[in-house]
Enzyme design. Structure first.
Site: not given
Ligand code: BDR
Ligand code: CA
Length: 308
Positions: A237
């Site tokens: 992500h």
């Molecule tokens: C996002 O949420 C967090 O858990 C991760 O670091 C990322 O930024 C993904 O949905």
């Protein structure tokens, strides 16, 4: 080479850790600073994790403390993915670097002034610090060239059926940011859930050097969680938000109007995206990423991490 002045606002976080590791080895960037925000784990932990990661990766940019809770809501952590300590329960040495005390909203403002309208703000956690900075410093919006954020989704959520985790944590902050008028690139789940690194690729990465090995080891806790929930691999992500400005050809998306739902009892945190409907929003405030060249992305990640 004229470098791109950049700020990273983060909540490390295993994928935040990879994002920072990548950013520090991109010579195209001039990292002005990093701020921590409550998100995956409490701010006390995201702040010390960001400091320790900076030191472990050999970076020298200052790391600032940020919001300990969302604007109006109670904090919501993601221990189940990121582990008790936020780094998959892998521990790092304490950073000997000076502990900064300037709050994130002021630190971001100072960096934006110094960058003279060129600052690219990469936000990979809940948007609390960014919203607070915009509220406190009225001229900040004009000083930020672009916000590249990991958050949201034009379709499904991961924190709830409707909402992605970063937006779900602080929807009011996200709403303010999306309405700020600053050009926004939204690296949301539509794209990031296609940016999957397989366990085999993580192992190949780990063989590169100790930094890459740490990133693989930190990912194990979340990998087990993902596997139990039906997909085998780590979604990159946050790294996608760091890489987008330098490798836009790896990504594709569309301009769209995005509004953040803050009221609905089961839909709050949804980034309502006017993409598939009859385009009724009278504005287009974000470039919404929808797809990624996965193999190309993994090759870039390997190449950059090989610089350690
Ligand atoms: C996002 O949420 C967090 O858990 C991760 O670091 C990322 O930024 C993904 O949905
Ligand atoms: Ca994050």
């Amino acid at each position: 080479m004229t470098k791109i002045p950049v700020w990273l606002d983060c909540d490390p976080g295993v994928d935040d850790a990879m994002a920072l590791a990548l950013l520090l080895k991109c010579p195209e960037y001039q990292l002005m600073g990093v701020s921590a925000v409550a998100g995956n784990v409490e701010e006390e932990k995201t702040f010390s994790n960001a400091r320790n990661l900076m030191h472990f990766f050999g970076g020298t940019a200052p790391v600032y403390p940020g919001a300990k809770k969302p604007l109006f809501r109670e904090p919501r952590t993601a221990y189940f993915v990121h582990g008790e300590n936020g780094l998959g329960n892998v521990t790092l040495p304490e950073s000997p670097q000076k502990v900064q005390t300037l709050p994130a909203p002021d630190a971001i403002y100072e960096a934006a002034k110094a960058a003279d309208g060129e600052l690219v703000l990469i936000a990979i956690g809940p948007l609390t610090n960014v919203a607070l900075a915009l509220m406190k410093h009225g001229s900040l919006g004009k000083l930020i060239k672009q916000i590249v954020l990991m958050g949201g989704s034009a379709s499904y959520g991961n924190a709830t059926p409707a909402a992605e985790a970063n937006i779900f944590c602080d929807p009011e902050a996200a709403s303010l940011v999306f309405q700020s008028g600053i050009p926004i690139v939204m690296c949301g789940l539509d794209m990031t859930l296609k940016a999957i690194m397989s366990p085999r690729e993580l192992d190949a990465m780990a063989a590169l050097n100790p930094t890459a090995r740490f990133l693989r080891d930190a990912a194990q806790h979340g990998l087990a969680y993902s596997k139990a929930h039906g997909f085998d691999g780590m979604a990159l992500h946050d790294p996608t938000a760091v890489l987008y400005p330098l490798y836009p050809q790896l990504f594709s998306g569309e301009e769209a109007g995005v509004a953040v739902e803050t009221k609905g009892s089961v839909t709050y945190g949804k980034t309502v995206t006017d993409l598939y409907s009859d385009k009724q929003f009278p504005f287009k405030n974000a470039l919404v990423m929808l797809d990624v060249n996965r193999e190309g992305l993994i090759a870039v990640v390997m190449d950059i991490l090989n610089r350690y």
